[in-house]
Scaffold this active site. Structure first.
Site, PDB file in Angstrom:
ATOM      1  N   GLY A  23       0.786  -1.239   0.000  1.00  0.00           N
ATOM      2  CA  GLY A  23       0.000   0.000   0.000  1.00  0.00           C
ATOM      3  C   GLY A  23       0.813   1.283   0.000  1.00  0.00           C
ATOM      4  CB  SER A  24       4.338   2.180  -0.709  1.00  0.00           C
ATOM      5  OG  SER A  24       4.584   1.819  -2.047  1.00  0.00           O
ATOM      6  CG  ASN A  25       2.044   3.178  -5.789  1.00  0.00           C
ATOM      7  OD1 ASN A  25       2.510   4.186  -6.319  1.00  0.00           O
ATOM      8  ND2 ASN A  25       2.572   1.986  -5.955  1.00  0.00           N
ATOM      9  CE  LYS A 102      -7.373 -12.282  -5.329  1.00  0.00           C
ATOM     10  NZ  LYS A 102      -7.168 -13.690  -5.661  1.00  0.00           N
ATOM     11  CG  ASN A 118      -3.782  -0.963 -12.373  1.00  0.00           C
ATOM     12  OD1 ASN A 118      -3.568  -1.135 -11.163  1.00  0.00           O
ATOM     13  ND2 ASN A 118      -3.176  -1.682 -13.298  1.00  0.00           N
ATOM     14  CG  HIS A 120       1.627  -2.209 -15.253  1.00  0.00           C
ATOM     15  ND1 HIS A 120       1.253  -3.437 -14.718  1.00  0.00           N
ATOM     16  CD2 HIS A 120       2.652  -2.460 -16.103  1.00  0.00           C
ATOM     17  CE1 HIS A 120       2.013  -4.388 -15.255  1.00  0.00           C
ATOM     18  NE2 HIS A 120       2.868  -3.823 -16.090  1.00  0.00           N
ATOM     19  CG  ASP A 161      -1.673  -4.715 -16.454  1.00  0.00           C
ATOM     20  OD1 ASP A 161      -2.105  -4.105 -15.461  1.00  0.00           O
ATOM     21  OD2 ASP A 161      -0.916  -5.696 -16.363  1.00  0.00           O
ATOM     22  CD  GLU A 190       4.971   1.630  -9.132  1.00  0.00           C
ATOM     23  OE1 GLU A 190       3.873   1.391  -8.631  1.00  0.00           O
ATOM     24  OE2 GLU A 190       5.874   0.785  -9.186  1.00  0.00           O
TER      25      GLU A 190
HETATM   26  C1  GRF Z   1       3.447  -1.320  -7.478  1.00  0.00           C
HETATM   27  O1  GRF Z   1       4.632  -1.611  -8.153  1.00  0.00           O
HETATM   28  C2  GRF Z   1       2.318  -1.127  -8.469  1.00  0.00           C
HETATM   29  O2  GRF Z   1       2.728  -0.590  -9.670  1.00  0.00           O
HETATM   30  C3  GRF Z   1       1.874  -2.531  -8.701  1.00  0.00           C
HETATM   31  O3  GRF Z   1       1.998  -3.163  -7.454  1.00  0.00           O
HETATM   32  C4  GRF Z   1       2.978  -2.490  -6.661  1.00  0.00           C
HETATM   33  C5  GRF Z   1       2.274  -2.089  -5.407  1.00  0.00           C
HETATM   34  O4  GRF Z   1       3.117  -1.473  -4.485  1.00  0.00           O
HETATM   35  N1  GRF Z   1       0.567  -2.590  -9.310  1.00  0.00           N
HETATM   36  P1  GRF Z   1       2.448  -0.810  -3.200  1.00  0.00           P
HETATM   37  O5  GRF Z   1       1.533  -1.860  -2.597  1.00  0.00           O
HETATM   38  O6  GRF Z   1       1.714   0.392  -3.658  1.00  0.00           O
HETATM   39  O7  GRF Z   1       3.574  -0.483  -2.277  1.00  0.00           O
END
Ligand code: GRF
Length: 211
Positions: A23-25, A102, A118, A120, A161, A190
């Site tokens: 969940g870092s994003n 999922k 999303n 990627h 994707d 990201e």
């Molecule tokens: C990221 O590399 C994202 O692009 C991919 O899964 C990873 C998730 O990282 N879909 P985080 O859980 O957001 O840290």
């Protein structure tokens, strides 16, 4: 229709997150909402993984978190309905897949037409599709001898994707990169690109096709 009001009473977009792991994003977007860089309220976090870092982060941030998966809902259609209903209950205007492993079901896609994005960790359409996730993406990029890779943010449709690309940013591949070092550098990009893109979506600077 925006789902929440900010402290000044202005209407603000509500964000729903679907995330499976760290969940870092998602955290980068939450932080940007808190700092005012994104004018939106993080409203709901849904994970298929009850032990995910994403649900822990939601708890820490005081954001409602729900674990919805094949254990809570063995029937795929009911699971899809539960996800769509939960996102709607929390008035999500946009749904962000932040490391969600999922496929999004047809009911959720229909409830949020062109409103699900999303992230990627590669330059789609290359290195995407079923089975291309996490370290596998970076391994494939290195195995192909690519000199550059990157990040893509796209709308979600019924294929992995696949939906319309909203933003891309390149990342240089260094000669001594390992999947781990490349993944760490791509992840920084990201976070930045996701924040910039969500800010643009919420403000309308990045136009979306209608429902
Ligand atoms: C990221 O590399 C994202 O692009 C991919 O899964 C990873 C998730 O990282 N879909 P985080 O859980 O957001 O840290």
């Amino acid at each position: 229709m925006l789902g929440a009001r900010d402290e000044g009473g202005r209407l603000t977009a509500c964000l729903g997150f679907l995330a499976s792991h760290r969940g870092s994003n998602m955290q980068a977007v939450i932080d940007a909402c808190r700092s005012g860089r994104i004018c939106a309220a993080p409203a709901i976090v849904i994970s298929n993984n009850r032990d995910s870092g994403a649900l822990e982060r939601a708890k820490r941030e005081g954001i409602p978190g729900h674990c919805l998966n094949t254990t809570s809902h063995p029937d795929p259609d009911r699971l899809d309905t539960a996800i769509a209903d939960t996102l709607q209950r929390y008035r999500a205007d946009f749904v962000i897949l932040a490391g969600y492993m999922k496929k999004v079901g047809p009911r959720t896609l229909k409830a949020f037409p062109n409103r699900i994005v999303n992230i990627h960790p590669a330059l789609l359409p290359r290195y995407g599709g079923q089975g291309m996730y996490g370290t596998r993406v970076h391994e494939a990029v290195l195995a192909a001898g690519e000199r550059e890779t990157g990040v893509t943010i796209h709308l979600v449709d019924e294929l992995y994707d696949h939906g319309a690309i909203l933003a891309q940013q390149k990342v240089v591949v260094l000669p001594d990169d390992t999947p781990e070092s490349l993944s760490a550098r791509v992840l920084e990009t990201e976070h930045a690109l996701l924040v910039e893109t969500v800010a643009g979506l919420v403000s309308g600077k990045i136009p979306l096709p209608g429902p």
